[in-house]
Design a protein around this motif. Structure first.
Motif, short mmCIF file in Angstrom:
data_model
loop_
_atom_site.label_atom_id
_atom_site.label_comp_id
_atom_site.label_asym_id
_atom_site.label_seq_id
_atom_site.Cartn_x
_atom_site.Cartn_y
_atom_site.Cartn_z
N ASN A 88 -86.46 -1.74 69.11
CA ASN A 88 -87.31 -2.24 68.01
C ASN A 88 -88.95 -2.66 68.45
O ASN A 88 -89.03 -2.17 69.75
CB ASN A 88 -86.78 -3.69 67.37
N ASN A 89 -89.49 -3.10 67.91
CA ASN A 89 -91.10 -3.48 68.22
C ASN A 89 -91.06 -4.81 68.32
O ASN A 89 -91.24 -5.69 67.21
CB ASN A 89 -91.94 -2.98 67.24
N PRO A 90 -90.80 -5.49 69.44
CA PRO A 90 -90.57 -6.94 69.42
C PRO A 90 -91.93 -7.81 68.99
O PRO A 90 -91.69 -8.71 68.21
CB PRO A 90 -90.32 -7.33 70.82
N LEU A 91 -93.07 -7.24 69.21
CA LEU A 91 -94.41 -7.89 68.69
C LEU A 91 -94.51 -7.93 67.14
O LEU A 91 -94.79 -8.88 66.72
CB LEU A 91 -95.67 -7.29 69.51
N ALA A 92 -94.10 -6.68 66.57
CA ALA A 92 -94.37 -6.80 65.14
C ALA A 92 -93.06 -7.65 64.43
O ALA A 92 -93.10 -7.97 63.31
CB ALA A 92 -93.79 -5.20 64.69
N ASP A 93 -91.77 -7.70 65.25
CA ASP A 93 -90.95 -8.47 64.73
C ASP A 93 -90.94 -9.90 65.03
O ASP A 93 -90.03 -10.79 64.76
CB ASP A 93 -89.38 -8.15 64.95
N GLY A 94 -91.96 -10.52 65.76
CA GLY A 94 -92.40 -11.80 66.06
C GLY A 94 -92.20 -12.67 64.77
O GLY A 94 -92.55 -12.59 63.74
N PHE A 95 -91.75 -13.98 65.13
CA PHE A 95 -91.54 -15.22 64.30
C PHE A 95 -91.90 -16.41 65.07
O PHE A 95 -92.09 -16.30 66.23
CB PHE A 95 -90.24 -15.33 63.53
N LYS A 96 -91.95 -17.44 64.33
CA LYS A 96 -92.48 -18.71 64.75
C LYS A 96 -91.38 -19.78 64.90
O LYS A 96 -90.58 -19.75 63.74
CB LYS A 96 -93.69 -19.32 64.19
N VAL A 97 -90.97 -20.72 65.79
CA VAL A 97 -90.03 -21.77 65.68
C VAL A 97 -90.69 -22.86 66.12
O VAL A 97 -91.59 -22.86 67.03
CB VAL A 97 -88.95 -21.19 66.83
N GLN A 98 -90.50 -23.76 65.45
CA GLN A 98 -90.88 -24.89 65.76
C GLN A 98 -90.09 -25.96 66.57
O GLN A 98 -88.68 -26.24 66.26
CB GLN A 98 -90.97 -25.92 64.11
N ASP A 99 -90.43 -26.23 67.63
CA ASP A 99 -89.67 -26.93 68.76
C ASP A 99 -90.35 -28.57 68.65
O ASP A 99 -91.19 -28.77 68.79
CB ASP A 99 -89.82 -26.36 69.92
N ALA A 100 -89.30 -29.55 69.13
CA ALA A 100 -89.57 -30.97 69.11
C ALA A 100 -90.39 -31.15 70.29
O ALA A 100 -91.17 -32.26 70.35
CB ALA A 100 -88.29 -31.57 69.21
N GLU A 101 -90.31 -30.35 71.35
CA GLU A 101 -90.88 -30.57 72.65
C GLU A 101 -92.10 -29.53 72.82
O GLU A 101 -93.21 -30.28 73.35
CB GLU A 101 -90.04 -30.50 73.75
N LEU A 102 -91.93 -28.56 72.51
CA LEU A 102 -93.08 -27.61 72.66
C LEU A 102 -94.06 -27.26 71.39
O LEU A 102 -95.11 -26.38 71.43
CB LEU A 102 -92.72 -26.18 73.24
N GLY A 103 -93.70 -27.87 70.24
CA GLY A 103 -94.38 -27.64 69.19
C GLY A 103 -94.19 -26.22 68.64
O GLY A 103 -92.70 -25.76 68.65
N GLU A 104 -94.88 -25.44 68.01
CA GLU A 104 -94.57 -23.99 67.56
C GLU A 104 -94.85 -23.05 68.46
O GLU A 104 -95.72 -22.88 69.26
CB GLU A 104 -95.73 -23.87 66.41
N VAL A 105 -93.64 -22.31 68.72
CA VAL A 105 -93.58 -21.09 69.62
C VAL A 105 -93.20 -20.00 68.79
O VAL A 105 -92.44 -19.75 68.00
CB VAL A 105 -92.26 -21.43 70.54
N GLU A 106 -94.20 -18.91 69.20
CA GLU A 106 -94.01 -17.68 68.72
C GLU A 106 -92.88 -16.83 69.61
O GLU A 106 -93.19 -16.88 71.00
CB GLU A 106 -95.24 -16.78 68.55
N VAL A 107 -91.93 -16.35 69.02
CA VAL A 107 -90.98 -15.61 69.64
C VAL A 107 -90.69 -14.16 69.21
O VAL A 107 -91.03 -13.79 68.09
CB VAL A 107 -89.56 -16.26 69.37
N TYR A 108 -90.66 -13.29 70.18
CA TYR A 108 -90.58 -12.00 69.96
C TYR A 108 -89.12 -11.32 70.33
O TYR A 108 -88.65 -11.24 71.28
CB TYR A 108 -91.62 -11.18 71.10
N PRO A 109 -88.49 -11.12 69.35
CA PRO A 109 -86.92 -10.79 69.46
C PRO A 109 -86.75 -9.39 69.98
O PRO A 109 -87.63 -8.34 69.28
CB PRO A 109 -86.43 -10.89 67.78
N VAL A 110 -86.08 -9.20 70.94
CA VAL A 110 -85.65 -7.93 71.54
C VAL A 110 -84.30 -7.48 71.19
O VAL A 110 -83.35 -8.07 71.26
CB VAL A 110 -85.67 -8.17 72.95
N ARG A 111 -84.26 -6.29 70.38
CA ARG A 111 -83.02 -5.93 69.85
C ARG A 111 -82.71 -4.53 69.96
O ARG A 111 -83.78 -3.55 70.18
CB ARG A 111 -82.99 -6.04 68.32
N LEU A 112 -81.47 -4.14 70.29
CA LEU A 112 -81.03 -2.71 70.45
C LEU A 112 -80.05 -2.67 69.33
O LEU A 112 -78.77 -3.32 69.23
CB LEU A 112 -80.31 -2.79 71.94
N GLN A 113 -80.12 -1.65 68.58
CA GLN A 113 -79.48 -1.32 67.35
C GLN A 113 -78.92 -2.56 66.55
O GLN A 113 -77.81 -2.77 66.09
CB GLN A 113 -77.89 -0.50 67.85
#
Length: 229
Positions: A88-113
Motif C-alpha cells: 500500500n501507500n502508507p503516507l496516503a493511508d495515514g490517520f491520526k490517533v489521539q494519545d493521552a501522553e503524546l497528544g495527536e499522533v499521525e500514523v502511517y499503516p503498513v499493509r501487505l494484501q
C-alpha cells in the motif's frame, strides 16, 4: 540615501504646490518626519509590504515545498520499512490517533494484501539545540524495524552520530522491543541504561532514546486500535 533625502518626485510636487501658493510637500514632509505618528506609519507601510511579499512567495512555493517534504518523508519511510512488508501507500493511508501522553499522533499503516504488518509514526523530544524529529517503524509484534532522525539542530560534529548517513548508532534500536529490553535499560549508559552516549553530547542521544521508548509505548497502548483501522 538618508531619511532627509528629497527624491525628484518630491521636488516636482513641491515646485507645483509652490506655484499654487500652498505649503509644499517638502515643507509638510519636513514637518511630519520628526513626528512619532509619521515614523510609525512609515514603519507600518514597510512592514506591510514585506509581509505581502512573504505571503506571495509562500503562495507561489507552497505546493513545491509540500511535494518536497512528502518526497523526503517517503524516502525516510523506505529506510525504516522493508519493501516486502507492504503493497500500500502508507503516507496516503495515514490517520491520526489521539494519545493521552503524546497528544495527536499521525500514523502511517503498513499493509501487505490488506493485513497490517507494521506502523510508522513520528515523534520528538528536546535535545541540546531544540526538537529532534524522528520517524520509527514498529512491526505487528512490537519490534522496531528502524529509526531515523528527520530533522535536528544539534551541535555539528558532537551530535552527528544520530544521523544514519554519518554513523550506525541509530541502527542499534533495530529489533528491540518492550519484551526483549527491560524498561530501566531504555537510557544511555551514563544514566544506567544500555545505549552509548556521545562524548560531549549526552543530551542528544538521551532525547533520541526517550523518543524511541515513547514510540514503543504508544504502539503498545494502541495496538488493537491500529489493527482495526
Amino acid at each position: 540615501m538618508n531619511d532627509t533625502t528629497i527624491t525628484p518626485a518630491e521636488e516636482a510636487a513641491a515646485s507645483a504646490e509652490t506655484v499654487a501658493g500652498k505649503p509644499t510637500l517638502l515643507e509638510r514632509l519636513e514637518k511630519w518626519r520628526p513626528m512619532v505618528a509619521y515614523q510609525s506609519l512609515s514603519l507600518g507601510v514597510v512592514c506591510g509590504l514585506v509581509a505581502m511579499a512573504l505571503l506571495i512567495a509562500n503562495f507561489l512555493t507552497h505546493d513545491t515545498i509540500e511535494a518536497q517534504m512528502l518526497e523526503d518523508r517517503l524516502a525516510t519511510l523506505r529506510q525504516v520499512v522493508p519493501d516486502e512488508l507492504y503493497d500500500n501507500n502508507p503516507l496516503a493511508d495515514g490517520f491520526k490517533v489521539q494519545d493521552a501522553e503524546l497528544g495527536e499522533v499521525e500514523v502511517y499503516p503498513v499493509r501487505l494484501q490488506g493485513k497490517l504488518t507494521a506502523v510508522v509514526f513520528q515523534g520528538s523530544n528536546i535535545g541540546y539545540g531544540g526538537p529532534i524529529e524522528q520517524m520509527m517503524a514498529v512491526d505487528a509484534q512490537g519490534r522496531i524495524l528502524g529509526v531515523r532522525v528527520l530533522a535536528h539542530k544539534e551541535t555539528p560534529g558532537l551530535a552527528d552520530k544520530i544521523e544514519a548517513s554519518r554513523s550506525d548508532w541509530i541502527k542499534v534500536f533495530d529489533g528491540l522491543s518492550l519484551d526483549n529490553t527491560a524498561l530501566d535499560k531504555w537510557k544511555v549508559k551514563k544514566d544506567g541504561g544500555q545505549f552509548d552516549q556521545f562524548a560531549g553530547a549526552t543530551i542528544t542521544p538521551r532525547a533520541v532514546v526517550k523518543t524511541v521508548l515513547q514510540g514503543l509505548q504508544f504502539q503498545a497502548r494502541h495496538a488493537d486500535q491500529l489493527k482495526a483501522e
